[in-house]
Structure formats: structure tokens, C-alpha cells
Design an enzyme around this catalytic site. Sequence first.
Site, mmCIF file in Angstrom:
data_model
loop_
_atom_site.group_PDB
_atom_site.id
_atom_site.type_symbol
_atom_site.label_atom_id
_atom_site.label_comp_id
_atom_site.label_asym_id
_atom_site.label_seq_id
_atom_site.Cartn_x
_atom_site.Cartn_y
_atom_site.Cartn_z
ATOM 1 N N CYS A 161 -9.259 0.217 -0.666
ATOM 2 C CA CYS A 161 -9.855 0.539 0.414
ATOM 3 C C CYS A 161 -11.080 1.852 0.506
ATOM 4 O O CYS A 161 -11.628 2.027 1.635
ATOM 5 C CB CYS A 161 -8.876 0.955 1.483
ATOM 6 S SG CYS A 161 -7.615 -0.292 1.769
ATOM 7 N N HIS A 301 -9.337 8.394 7.813
ATOM 8 C CA HIS A 301 -9.028 7.027 7.389
ATOM 9 C C HIS A 301 -8.038 6.422 8.317
ATOM 10 O O HIS A 301 -8.198 5.337 8.582
ATOM 11 C CB HIS A 301 -8.489 7.311 5.877
ATOM 12 C CG HIS A 301 -8.099 6.131 5.229
ATOM 13 N ND1 HIS A 301 -8.962 5.153 5.024
ATOM 14 C CD2 HIS A 301 -6.941 5.613 4.956
ATOM 15 C CE1 HIS A 301 -8.184 4.310 4.280
ATOM 16 N NE2 HIS A 301 -7.076 4.485 4.234
ATOM 17 N N GLU A 312 -2.614 12.622 5.413
ATOM 18 C CA GLU A 312 -4.016 12.773 5.882
ATOM 19 C C GLU A 312 -4.130 14.116 6.780
ATOM 20 O O GLU A 312 -5.032 15.273 6.733
ATOM 21 C CB GLU A 312 -4.744 11.759 6.480
ATOM 22 C CG GLU A 312 -6.220 12.242 6.631
ATOM 23 C CD GLU A 312 -7.130 10.779 7.119
ATOM 24 O OE1 GLU A 312 -8.462 10.817 7.020
ATOM 25 O OE2 GLU A 312 -6.738 9.689 7.317
ATOM 26 N N LYS A 331 -10.182 2.846 13.723
ATOM 27 C CA LYS A 331 -9.508 1.926 13.232
ATOM 28 C C LYS A 331 -8.421 1.472 14.560
ATOM 29 O O LYS A 331 -8.085 0.451 14.251
ATOM 30 C CB LYS A 331 -8.577 2.129 12.218
ATOM 31 C CG LYS A 331 -9.363 2.276 10.831
ATOM 32 C CD LYS A 331 -8.548 2.332 9.505
ATOM 33 C CE LYS A 331 -9.171 2.222 8.225
ATOM 34 N NZ LYS A 331 -10.000 3.667 8.063
ATOM 35 N N HIS A 336 -8.227 -2.287 9.969
ATOM 36 C CA HIS A 336 -8.462 -1.997 8.881
ATOM 37 C C HIS A 336 -9.227 -3.189 8.091
ATOM 38 O O HIS A 336 -8.480 -3.977 7.523
ATOM 39 C CB HIS A 336 -7.137 -1.540 8.219
ATOM 40 C CG HIS A 336 -7.230 -0.880 6.959
ATOM 41 N ND1 HIS A 336 -8.722 -0.355 6.191
ATOM 42 C CD2 HIS A 336 -6.314 -0.295 6.041
ATOM 43 C CE1 HIS A 336 -8.310 0.113 5.339
ATOM 44 N NE2 HIS A 336 -6.971 0.318 5.065
ATOM 45 N N PHE A 395 -5.673 2.408 -2.419
ATOM 46 C CA PHE A 395 -4.304 2.232 -3.434
ATOM 47 C C PHE A 395 -4.708 2.697 -4.741
ATOM 48 O O PHE A 395 -6.043 2.519 -5.099
ATOM 49 C CB PHE A 395 -3.947 0.680 -3.268
ATOM 50 C CG PHE A 395 -3.050 0.271 -2.444
ATOM 51 C CD1 PHE A 395 -2.704 1.312 -1.239
ATOM 52 C CD2 PHE A 395 -2.736 -0.944 -2.220
ATOM 53 C CE1 PHE A 395 -1.590 0.640 -0.282
ATOM 54 C CE2 PHE A 395 -1.839 -1.598 -1.152
ATOM 55 C CZ PHE A 395 -1.482 -0.656 -0.060
#
Length: 413
Positions: A161, A301, A312, A331, A336, A395
Site C-alpha cells: 500500500c 494513511h 499512526e 479514505k 482504500h 504490508f
Amino acid sequence: MTALITGMGLFTPVGRGVAETIDALLTGRSGLRRPPEGHPARDSLEVAGVLPPIDPRSVARGPETKILDRVVLLALITAAEALADAGIQVGRDVDPERIAVIVGGVGGMSTLESQVLARADRGRAAVSPYLLTGILPNMPSARIAIAHGIRGYSSSVGTACASGAQAVAEGVRLIRAGEADVVVCGASEAPLFGTFADTFGNARALARGWDEPTEASRPFDKRRNGFVLAEGAALLVLERAGHAAARGVTGYAEVAGYGTTTDAYHPTAPRPDGAGAAACMRKAVAAGGIAPADVGYVNAHGTGTKLGDIAETTALADVFGRGGVPVSSTKALTGHLLGASGVLEAAATALALGRGLLPPTYHLDDPDPECEADHVRAVPRPTRTDHALTNSFGFGGQNVSLLLRRVATPVPG
């Protein structure tokens, strides 16, 4: 050398192009819905960020209209729009060997799924000779280069991502090293098919149980229960400032710095203490020659997963102090887009700086106490800041932060 964003190509659930995209993010027009009847992910996804149908003939001719994976189609569409937005024609406005292309993403996985199923159903003869060129992750970049006569550096980025943001960072690196005057960079993703959707669903990572699909993506909200999978592409044209100035172009914003780190912690979970993300943000800020206090906005994010949002938030507090910087996650409206999210959010952040309005996190009705921050909520917030960060975490512990600087006049470089 200074890298400016001089063009954008955006094809996302909230709209196509610059005007539609920023209007949606500032007015709260969601791109999330139930996949329609007949959609390949209809049985796997309760809600998704779904694009309208694409006519392959808009970017391809003859047999290629049948063999190009959706990720390639999206990349070709957005590359053409980004170059047009920048006013660049290869060979006229830039030397073909001085323009590069870097497109990240997973690759043509839906083509792989369809071919595996075809072989299982009809045998070896059913496998297309075009399978390999359908699934290779470098094909979006290669096809863009072929379509536009780009003969400089070409590559793909696969950092989950964080791929799109990583592609932008690599583009900045090329410009600063003097290896390119222009870079087309970003990501394209088309994950809305059964197998890919099911892997996230079986991991219980997706938002579920929402009667109103537009409310399913809720970053930092106490009721959040996963992210909403979406498709789309976002490509930026980065240009050496001196090259842009010679064309009389100011650009949307400067990519003033970037940071990249790795958590080295877990294949899928973030470090709970946010140390890797915090180090990444500090690197980006330092690369821009400013202090954390000079950053006036962070596009997070913020996927809407409990572990990710909390980690985060912890990292943001470490760098800026608790509530020390305005934060939002777009988002909530886009879903996403995996690797394409980071570059879409960089585009949104650049547009927000230019307009002096920060897009809010919609549906943040009841902030999680563990996500305490200066959240921009419900309505856009006016700003006069010159600097903003955008975060992308993938990831494998991949962390990328981009520092953007507002520009009013061409920057020498």
C-alpha cells in the site's frame, strides 16, 4: 534540484480528473457503494470503491482491447491525462530520453485468476499466450512508455500500500540526481475480483455490516471495523523546476522531501509504538529543511483498521505532540486503493495547499479515545500553511511519507 508536481491524472471512486476529485473531497461526495449486479466481486464485498466501466478502445486498438488487464487500462488513461494536464508532449516539450515512468501496484492479478480458472475448466489450451504480459507488474510502466515514446528510465514499485508514494519518492530521487527532467509516477490498482477480495474478507480486515455503504469507511472513529477496498489509478507528473519554469509552468506543489523506513516487525501488523512511521515522518520533514512545527497538515494513511489507526496516531503524537497538527483521512470517501492510495492522497494534499482548504475525515462522528488528535472533521478547514505531509504504510512494514510545499511562483532548480 527541485521537483514540482505539474500534472495529475486521477481516476478514482470519487471522480475523474482534478476538478471532480477535489470537489468530492471538500464537499463529502462518497465513492463507496454496493458492487452492482454482475460485478465480479459482488458476492465477496458488501461495499467497495467501484469505478464505472472502461472502454478499452479509449486507449487500445485491435486485439489489445481484449488482452490488457484493468490495471494497465487505468494506468494508460491516467498517464495520458496527467501529461495533458502538465501540457507535455514527449519529443516536443521534453527529450524522450529525459522523461521517466514509474508505476507501482500489485499487477494484473485479475488476469491471473481468470487464466487459472480457464485452465482448470478447459485445460492447457485455454491458457492465453498473453498471460505473462498481462500479469507482470512492470507492464503499466512499459505500456505507458510505448504509448508515449518514453525512452528514459522505466520501472515498477511493489511495496504494497506504499507503492504509489514510493514511486513518487523514486521520481524525486531521479530528478535530484539529474537523471530525468520529467517523471510520470504513481500507481494503478484493480483489486475488485473474487479471490483478492476474499483474502481480505477472510482476514476480517474489511468493513462489514453497514446498512449505508457510504458510511462504511470511518478512519479513527470508535465504530470503525475495517477498511473499504477500492480500485483506481493516480499518476503525477513530476518536473524539474527549471524545466517547468522554461515552459512558464508553476505547478501544483513542490515535493520538498520524503522519508522511507521499514518497521521490521510483522508481515501485516504495524509496530504498536509507531516508531517506524514516526521515523519516516521525521525523515521527510528533515529532508525538506523544516521543523515539525512548520507542518500544517497531515493526510493520514488512516484506513479505518483499529491497529493501524492507533499506531499512526501514536506516531503522529511522537513527531508533532498530541493534537499538534491537523489530521484527516480522505479514505473515508475514496476507500482504500491499496498502492494507488498514497499518490491519490498526495494529489489531494497538493490541491488542498493550493486552495487553502483541508479536506475533513467524513463520518468521524465519535473519535476513538486511543486516536486523540486534532482531527479535521465534518467540514473543510481553512489553512494558510505552506507545508503538509501525506503518509502511506504497507504490508511488510513499508513506510513512506511525502512532504509537500505550496508554490506561488516557479521555483528555480
